[in-house]
Design a protein around this motif. Sequence first.
Motif, PDB file in Angstrom:
ATOM      1  N   ILE A  85     -25.120 -28.625   1.035  1.00  0.00           N
ATOM      2  CA  ILE A  85     -25.635 -29.949   0.705  1.00  0.00           C
ATOM      3  C   ILE A  85     -24.739 -30.962   1.410  1.00  0.00           C
ATOM      4  O   ILE A  85     -23.507 -30.913   1.275  1.00  0.00           O
ATOM      5  CB  ILE A  85     -25.619 -30.206  -0.812  1.00  0.00           C
ATOM      6  N   VAL A  86     -25.355 -31.876   2.167  1.00  0.00           N
ATOM      7  CA  VAL A  86     -24.607 -32.921   2.871  1.00  0.00           C
ATOM      8  C   VAL A  86     -24.817 -34.229   2.124  1.00  0.00           C
ATOM      9  O   VAL A  86     -25.952 -34.636   1.867  1.00  0.00           O
ATOM     10  CB  VAL A  86     -25.069 -33.061   4.335  1.00  0.00           C
ATOM     11  N   HIS A  90     -21.585 -39.696  -1.457  1.00  0.00           N
ATOM     12  CA  HIS A  90     -22.083 -39.015  -2.661  1.00  0.00           C
ATOM     13  C   HIS A  90     -23.598 -39.098  -2.823  1.00  0.00           C
ATOM     14  O   HIS A  90     -24.125 -38.779  -3.887  1.00  0.00           O
ATOM     15  CB  HIS A  90     -21.394 -39.566  -3.915  1.00  0.00           C
ATOM     16  N   GLU A  91     -24.310 -39.484  -1.778  1.00  0.00           N
ATOM     17  CA  GLU A  91     -25.768 -39.533  -1.809  1.00  0.00           C
ATOM     18  C   GLU A  91     -26.317 -38.334  -1.036  1.00  0.00           C
ATOM     19  O   GLU A  91     -26.129 -38.235   0.176  1.00  0.00           O
ATOM     20  CB  GLU A  91     -26.279 -40.823  -1.198  1.00  0.00           C
ATOM     21  N   PRO A  92     -26.983 -37.368  -1.706  1.00  0.00           N
ATOM     22  CA  PRO A  92     -27.495 -36.189  -0.986  1.00  0.00           C
ATOM     23  C   PRO A  92     -28.563 -36.598   0.029  1.00  0.00           C
ATOM     24  O   PRO A  92     -29.522 -37.303  -0.300  1.00  0.00           O
ATOM     25  CB  PRO A  92     -28.093 -35.322  -2.099  1.00  0.00           C
ATOM     26  N   PHE A 119     -20.442 -47.149   5.615  1.00  0.00           N
ATOM     27  CA  PHE A 119     -20.264 -45.923   4.843  1.00  0.00           C
ATOM     28  C   PHE A 119     -18.809 -45.483   4.909  1.00  0.00           C
ATOM     29  O   PHE A 119     -18.061 -45.820   5.839  1.00  0.00           O
ATOM     30  CB  PHE A 119     -21.206 -44.831   5.352  1.00  0.00           C
ATOM     31  N   HIS A 120     -18.395 -44.684   3.915  1.00  0.00           N
ATOM     32  CA  HIS A 120     -16.984 -44.315   3.793  1.00  0.00           C
ATOM     33  C   HIS A 120     -16.703 -42.862   4.172  1.00  0.00           C
ATOM     34  O   HIS A 120     -15.685 -42.577   4.796  1.00  0.00           O
ATOM     35  CB  HIS A 120     -16.493 -44.563   2.360  1.00  0.00           C
ATOM     36  N   SER A 121     -17.579 -41.942   3.784  1.00  0.00           N
ATOM     37  CA  SER A 121     -17.276 -40.530   4.036  1.00  0.00           C
ATOM     38  C   SER A 121     -18.560 -39.719   4.047  1.00  0.00           C
ATOM     39  O   SER A 121     -19.600 -40.144   3.538  1.00  0.00           O
ATOM     40  CB  SER A 121     -16.333 -39.983   2.949  1.00  0.00           C
ATOM     41  N   VAL A 122     -18.463 -38.549   4.640  1.00  0.00           N
ATOM     42  CA  VAL A 122     -19.537 -37.558   4.615  1.00  0.00           C
ATOM     43  C   VAL A 122     -18.926 -36.250   4.128  1.00  0.00           C
ATOM     44  O   VAL A 122     -17.852 -35.840   4.588  1.00  0.00           O
ATOM     45  CB  VAL A 122     -20.183 -37.398   6.011  1.00  0.00           C
TER      46      VAL A 122
END
Length: 953
Positions: A85-86, A90-92, A119-122
């Motif tokens: 899951i990517v 924190h949004e799938p 955006f901050h991170s993946v």
Amino acid sequence: MKWERFVRPRAYLPGPVGPAPPAPSPAPARPPPAAALDPGVRLPRARTPRRGPTMAKRSSLFIRIVEGKNLPAKDITGSSDPYCIVKVDHEPIIRTATVWKTLCPFWGEEYQVHLLPTFHSVAFYVMDEDALSRDDVIGKVCLTRDTLATHPKGFSGWAHLTEVDPDEEVQGEIHLRLEVVLGTRACRLRCSVLEARDLAPKDRNGASDPFVRVRYNGRTQETSIVKKSRYPRWNETFEFELEEGAAEALCVEAWDWDLVSRNDFLGKVVFNVQRLRAAQQEEGWFRLQPDQSKSRREEGNLGSLQLEVRLRDEMVLPSGCYQPLVQLLCHEVKLGTQSPGQLILLIEETTSTECRQDVATTLLKLFLGQGLAKDFLDLLFQLELGRTSEANTLFRSNSLASKSMESFLKVAGMRYLHGVLGPIIDRVFEEKKYVELDPSKVEVKDVGCSGLHRPQTEAEVLEQSAQTLRAHLGALLSSLSRSVRACPAVVRATFRQLFRRVRERFPSAQDENVPFIAVTSFLCLRFISPAIMAPKLFHLRERHADARTSRTLLLLAKAVQNVGNMDTPASRAKEAWMEPLQPTVRQGVAQLKDFITKLVDIQEKEELDLQRALSLQAPLVKEGPLFIHRTKGKGPLMSSSFKKLHFSLTTEALSFAKTPSSKKSTLIKLAHIRAAEKVEEKSFGSSHVMQVIYTDDAGRSQTAYLQCKCVNELNQWLSALRKVSINNTGLLGSYHPGVFRGDKWSCCHQRDKTDLGCDKTRSRVTLQEWNDPLDHDLEAQLIYRHLLGVEATLREKHRQLSAGPEAGPVLTGPGGGSRQSYLQPRMPHSFWKPPGKRRGTEETPACPQYRLDLNPHGWDFDPAKTHSLPTEITHLVSGLMTLRFLMSHLRKNSVRDKVIGFSRACATSSRPIEGNEPILTRVWHYRHNPEAAANPEVVELYRSSSGGGGGCV
């Protein structure tokens, strides 16, 4: 470098000699009309162009999830069923397919996500799928935006999975107002906790029971508890006494209250009190941070994940700034091989193997938007044929022509591929038969036996496998033969050009199959066969095939390749165990040749008629079954019914029907859509529900709730809806992720139904698809960025051409000016200008051709300004035109020398000499049959090579 004044830069494009028309007025650029698109490419287009000279920063992530290794076993069988899951912040957004019963899964899935630059991170979560219980979390890999920014070429390699700590799984923001209140005795720190949004769901119902704890200088105060909400509102204020010189920080923590177990941590924000004292007041939304005080579990014992992640930030300018570059490239394509400089060839030479696919896709989409995709591919075909001497090596390399044609077939022919190949792939997945032709790999135990049935012998297994493959191959070839009329007109016209060019290049009888092989090298070997081997990557299936089905698909793909190679002895010699399929393969070769003959037999009139017919229809963006939630009763939302319907999204409306073939009814007009967002899980008990907010004909706000079957389908529909409505007026900036149930919203518990919303919309977060709307400005920016990246190579090419002895003693510009006058464009740039040349010493080229204004918006040139991109594009175009002229002169001299020698060699020859360039072959035909020659370039070269008299030198 200092410039006294700036002269608006202009560049000169070659054209017919004559008086120069007036310079075009600097009007804002407009996208080409719909009729300019290639016929058959039904890509949705932007409904309204961007207005005004505004710049937009766009970010995108290229993600490739390759494989995992050494994963821990989560099932009692000692294995796992892993998938990924990517999540972005924190949004799938992506879910890979599940690979069953393995600890070293291979996915090989690629995605491209467009998202906000903020955006901050993946994060990549590796999960173990369970049928009867909740899926287990194996581990995760998290890459921050700052980490990706330090890798310009992208992150690539193995990353260790880390343990998922609940205290680190925080998300959302909190709205605070902090102020220092001056008092008579001491100052006081006032903290107002207003609201929060998008908090992490900690309860099984998909919500939380949040409260806030504020700590400072040993004192702790708490807000009230808001039940079942991820978007709570408190509006509570706390005060603390400030002590002089106190160094302790103010900590604001969010918690989820639980009645039985311990409270769950939702995140915190820490403030420096000394900075607050200096600022006196601060208010805003603050991102909740995880608690990283705990020691992390040692990395490496949870396995590893191989990833490729590349971040791309682009500052996209208005359309007018890219018009010089776009017009220059379009001019080259329109001239084709008659172009004097062949800039397309220059771009191919300066493109590395790693980025050739990206450049090919970008160029293709750029020319698709200009209605020149067929001409662009025809030019690449001619360039490839010009440097190919052996027919068996034609289009076998990963050249720009091969990569561009691959992208073209995916953009223009994906729906056609689904119609031809989809039923066959579905049949293979449903049957799940054991198929094997290689005797060394046959395992009788895989066939199995039960009861009184005897086990099959190896010969029986091989015979049954051959029958199964012959049936699948025959069905595929029959489906392909019947699909001539279903093939898009632009694909047929492109293959027609390819077929003609190859037949002209290899006209001998021994090469009669070469034109057919050239078509099948793209259609079969680079389009149909890859789709057979990896149907999920071509959206033919939602899941990867298991081991048994994968082997069947691989053998079927090999058989298709043999048919595509026209059953050559070389293809038969590679794998002798494929011999049982030879009768079907030989029959398939005849079917395929007949199909190609009909496919390329399309006239210009038929092509235009198909184009006009398609232009009257709204292009289909996406379709498929969805469940629509219909509310029953008036007033409060008392109950819901779920009905499955077939939905179709075009560039005009979102429609539905009972079945795909039923009459469609319009649900929402595209121009009325105001937002397309997700619905939180607790509203309907499902995390795969989306809402489309729109206005009806009376102007009232309405909401349609649609349920998808998985997270991938949810994000694909959201992406499609957002893309086609991105230019709508009145798009919402906030929305309610819940439903209005009873007398309040389920998300934030507000009682005002017309409330503006408690969460931000995400209209810019989309997934890249092959049928995405064309974005002319973005494609032009990507081409410019690529050319800027090879600046050193272009500069060296310019130096060699301008200083090399082969350049000749005299170079004249397009209007007869001197070489030096043309090499120094009339602009104060440092990109192509040789060092030491002072401005003002160059002459203005006397060019009688039409002029192209390179600065339509009148941007001022100032090296100190940060926004100098439009001027840099101007310099790049001027430099490309200089290279274009130099290559034109050298190419003409080189071809002239070859013609002089060639005319001597073929003066007494009765047939063209094999292995020469096409231009020389045409010169031979002109010498022996002047009336049949209609190419002015051949006439001019032959006459110049023969001293102007037409005879042999």
